[in-house]
Design a protein around this motif. Structure first.
Motif, mmCIF file in Angstrom:
data_model
loop_
_atom_site.group_PDB
_atom_site.id
_atom_site.type_symbol
_atom_site.label_atom_id
_atom_site.label_comp_id
_atom_site.label_asym_id
_atom_site.label_seq_id
_atom_site.Cartn_x
_atom_site.Cartn_y
_atom_site.Cartn_z
ATOM 1 N N ARG A 1 23.344 66.368 21.567
ATOM 2 C CA ARG A 1 23.346 65.853 20.205
ATOM 3 C C ARG A 1 23.136 64.350 20.249
ATOM 4 N NH1 ARG A 1 28.213 64.333 22.815
ATOM 5 N NH2 ARG A 1 29.921 63.965 21.348
ATOM 6 N N TYR A 2 22.891 63.786 19.068
ATOM 7 C CA TYR A 2 22.716 62.347 18.936
ATOM 8 C C TYR A 2 24.020 61.718 18.474
ATOM 9 C CZ TYR A 2 17.823 63.829 18.866
ATOM 10 O OH TYR A 2 16.618 64.415 19.174
ATOM 11 N N LEU A 3 24.333 60.567 19.025
ATOM 12 C CA LEU A 3 25.472 59.784 18.573
ATOM 13 C C LEU A 3 24.977 58.442 18.054
ATOM 14 C CD1 LEU A 3 28.118 60.404 21.394
ATOM 15 C CD2 LEU A 3 28.114 61.371 19.076
ATOM 16 N N MET A 4 25.460 58.046 16.903
ATOM 17 C CA MET A 4 25.107 56.756 16.318
ATOM 18 C C MET A 4 26.362 55.900 16.213
ATOM 19 S SD MET A 4 23.208 55.802 12.716
ATOM 20 C CE MET A 4 24.447 56.598 11.668
ATOM 21 N N TYR A 5 26.270 54.682 16.718
ATOM 22 C CA TYR A 5 27.343 53.696 16.640
ATOM 23 C C TYR A 5 26.929 52.650 15.611
ATOM 24 C CZ TYR A 5 28.524 56.031 20.982
ATOM 25 O OH TYR A 5 28.822 56.989 21.918
ATOM 26 N N ASN B 1 43.042 44.382 10.354
ATOM 27 C CA ASN B 1 42.087 44.820 9.340
ATOM 28 C C ASN B 1 40.809 43.985 9.396
ATOM 29 O OD1 ASN B 1 40.994 46.201 7.155
ATOM 30 N ND2 ASN B 1 41.842 44.750 5.682
ATOM 31 N N GLY B 2 39.992 44.248 10.390
ATOM 32 C CA GLY B 2 38.729 43.538 10.536
ATOM 33 C C GLY B 2 37.571 44.509 10.634
ATOM 34 N N TRP B 3 36.412 43.995 11.022
ATOM 35 C CA TRP B 3 35.251 44.838 11.277
ATOM 36 C C TRP B 3 35.516 45.701 12.510
ATOM 37 C CZ3 TRP B 3 30.551 45.330 8.709
ATOM 38 C CH2 TRP B 3 30.387 44.488 7.593
ATOM 39 N N ASN B 4 35.139 46.955 12.441
ATOM 40 C CA ASN B 4 35.286 47.896 13.549
ATOM 41 C C ASN B 4 33.970 48.644 13.763
ATOM 42 O OD1 ASN B 4 38.784 48.892 12.941
ATOM 43 N ND2 ASN B 4 37.931 46.968 13.632
ATOM 44 N N ILE B 5 33.976 49.611 14.656
ATOM 45 C CA ILE B 5 32.776 50.376 14.981
ATOM 46 C C ILE B 5 33.007 51.844 14.652
ATOM 47 C CG2 ILE B 5 31.272 51.174 16.866
ATOM 48 C CD1 ILE B 5 31.829 48.451 18.224
ATOM 49 N N GLY B 6 32.093 52.434 13.892
ATOM 50 C CA GLY B 6 32.136 53.852 13.572
ATOM 51 C C GLY B 6 31.210 54.636 14.485
ATOM 52 N N ILE B 7 31.479 55.930 14.611
ATOM 53 C CA ILE B 7 30.646 56.820 15.415
ATOM 54 C C ILE B 7 30.317 58.052 14.581
ATOM 55 C CG2 ILE B 7 30.414 58.059 17.604
ATOM 56 C CD1 ILE B 7 32.896 56.489 18.592
ATOM 57 N N ALA B 8 29.037 58.404 14.495
ATOM 58 C CA ALA B 8 28.604 59.612 13.794
ATOM 59 C C ALA B 8 27.717 60.436 14.716
ATOM 60 C CB ALA B 8 27.861 59.256 12.508
ATOM 61 N N GLU B 9 27.631 61.740 14.466
ATOM 62 C CA GLU B 9 26.796 62.602 15.288
ATOM 63 C C GLU B 9 25.803 63.370 14.428
ATOM 64 O OE1 GLU B 9 29.139 65.419 17.450
ATOM 65 O OE2 GLU B 9 29.527 66.669 15.691
ATOM 66 N N HIS C 1 20.754 64.259 9.201
ATOM 67 C CA HIS C 1 22.085 64.567 8.691
ATOM 68 C C HIS C 1 23.118 64.127 9.719
ATOM 69 C CE1 HIS C 1 19.183 67.447 6.979
ATOM 70 N NE2 HIS C 1 19.862 67.229 5.856
ATOM 71 N N TRP C 2 24.073 63.310 9.276
ATOM 72 C CA TRP C 2 25.066 62.727 10.179
ATOM 73 C C TRP C 2 26.468 62.971 9.664
ATOM 74 C CZ3 TRP C 2 23.606 60.151 14.674
ATOM 75 C CH2 TRP C 2 22.236 59.886 14.803
ATOM 76 N N GLY C 3 27.405 63.205 10.581
ATOM 77 C CA GLY C 3 28.815 63.330 10.239
ATOM 78 C C GLY C 3 29.633 62.422 11.122
ATOM 79 N N LYS C 4 30.560 61.708 10.530
ATOM 80 C CA LYS C 4 31.378 60.762 11.290
ATOM 81 C C LYS C 4 32.385 61.504 12.167
ATOM 82 C CE LYS C 4 34.083 56.523 10.697
ATOM 83 N NZ LYS C 4 34.789 55.680 9.716
ATOM 84 N N VAL C 5 32.490 61.075 13.430
ATOM 85 C CA VAL C 5 33.372 61.752 14.383
ATOM 86 C C VAL C 5 34.378 60.820 15.051
ATOM 87 C CG1 VAL C 5 31.775 63.641 14.890
ATOM 88 C CG2 VAL C 5 31.621 61.507 16.206
ATOM 89 N N GLY C 6 34.335 59.539 14.752
ATOM 90 C CA GLY C 6 35.297 58.656 15.386
ATOM 91 C C GLY C 6 35.140 57.207 14.985
ATOM 92 N N GLU C 7 36.084 56.394 15.445
ATOM 93 C CA GLU C 7 36.058 54.947 15.254
ATOM 94 C C GLU C 7 36.523 54.261 16.530
ATOM 95 O OE1 GLU C 7 38.364 53.692 11.930
ATOM 96 O OE2 GLU C 7 37.047 54.635 10.439
#
Length: 326
Positions: free
Chosen positions: A47-51, A65-73, A79-85
């Motif tokens: 699968r593809y992972l997007m950061y 409470n600052g900028w962070n990084i999200g992860i979607a697959e 079509h993407w669904g978020k799976v982590g931070e």
């Protein structure tokens, strides 16, 4: 794995009279509206992972409470669904982290990213993962800050690529007066473990500066791909919503770069279009099947929201080109 709340708006464009689905992704977990920036994509374990960068919460305060990084697959790049931070670990990340670059080397995901909120002290960091979701920080973090009187000491927007048996780390920094954003580069041996000791600044000067009207006072967000014996850099010109647009440069050694045009490769949208305010912060991604896609961020409300989309890039003897301009 349970997917975390995100927002996907699928739009359609028309090419040769045929409707085509287009990716439109935004994360609503922080501000309640779609907001995702700085995309970087890998292919891992089928699968593809997007950061991507996610902003501070709209209803929280405090040092964390600052900028962070999200992860979607995704399985189709649309079509993407978020799976982590990825959230702060250690004092050097306490004000925030963002602008990820992910690479798969030796079956491990290496994440290169920047600290955020420290002004001239922001620097590049490194982390490693087996699954692309849970990361272990490099004990030598931060791994890179630039030297020399040509820059302010800051390094952001990391991009790492292996070329001619060494690794190149591209970064954005500013001049000592903190006005002009420009590109620099460091290198590490091909056998590198990416720790702080591995990186050496390759040139005591910028490798790229803004020079055309559309670039304003900023070139940043480099994303690099190898085609044959050359590297192509997709970069962002001008600051956010100025509008920011995307240009391309090429190099045969990774250090000396020539812009292939004095015009943007991908412009911001027309009035009323979803990316009217900008088409920015590119990531050029090649699938295992050999197709290439340009991921980028955009909005039409001067940064109140941010979406990530992509467009397929084609190649000929002159370099990259687009069939379907958005």
């Amino acid at each position: 794995m349970k997917k975390i709340v995100s927002f996907l708006l699928v739009s359609f464009s028309f090419f040769s009279g045929v409707a085509q689905e287009k990716m439109m992704y935004g994360d609503i977990s922080r501000k309640g509206v779609p907001f995702a920036k700085d995309p970087h994509v890998i292919e891992l374990q089928g699968r593809y992972l997007m950061y991507f960068s996610i902003p501070p919460y709209s209803n929280k305060t405090g040092a964390e409470n600052g900028w962070n990084i999200g992860i979607a697959e995704s399985t189709d790049l649309i079509h993407w669904g978020k799976v982590g931070e990825i959230t702060p670990v250690g004092e050097y990340e306490s004000k925030g982290l963002c602008a990820p670059c992910a690479r798969v080397y030796n079956n491990k995901v290496h994440l290169f990213y920047q600290t955020y909120g420290n002004g001239k002290d922001d620097a590049i960091c490194h982390a490693i993962s087996n699954d692309g979701i849970t990361f272990e920080r490099d004990k030598s973090n931060p791994i890179f800050k630039p030297e020399g009187d040509w820059n302010c000491g800051r390094a952001i927007d990391a991009e790492v690529i292996k070329f001619k048996n060494q690794y190149f780390l591209y970064f954005a920094t500013r001049d000592p007066d903190y006005k002009i954003q420009m590109q620099g580069v460091a290198t590490a041996p091909g056998s590198s473990n990416f720790t702080k000791k591995a990186w050496k600044q390759a040139k005591n000067a910028p490798i790229m500066i803004p020079q055309y009207d559309w670039e304003g006072k900023c070139v940043e967000g480099a994303s690099v791909i190898q085609r044959g014996n050359e590297l192509y850099m997709f970069y962002a010109g001008s600051y956010n919503n100025a509008p920011q647009q995307i240009g391309v440069a090429k190099s045969s050694d990774g250090i000396h770069w020539e812009k292939i045009s004095d015009q943007p490769f991908l412009r911001n949208g027309k009035k009323g279009e979803w990316n009217e305010s900008e088409s920015g912060h590119p990531h050029i991604f090649e699938t295992s099947g050999g197709k290439t896609y340009l991921f980028f961020q955009g909005n039409n409300d001067n940064g109140k929201t941010w979406y990530i989309s992509n467009i397929e890039v084609f190649w000929n003897e002159n370099g990259p080109y687009l069939k379907d301009k958005m």
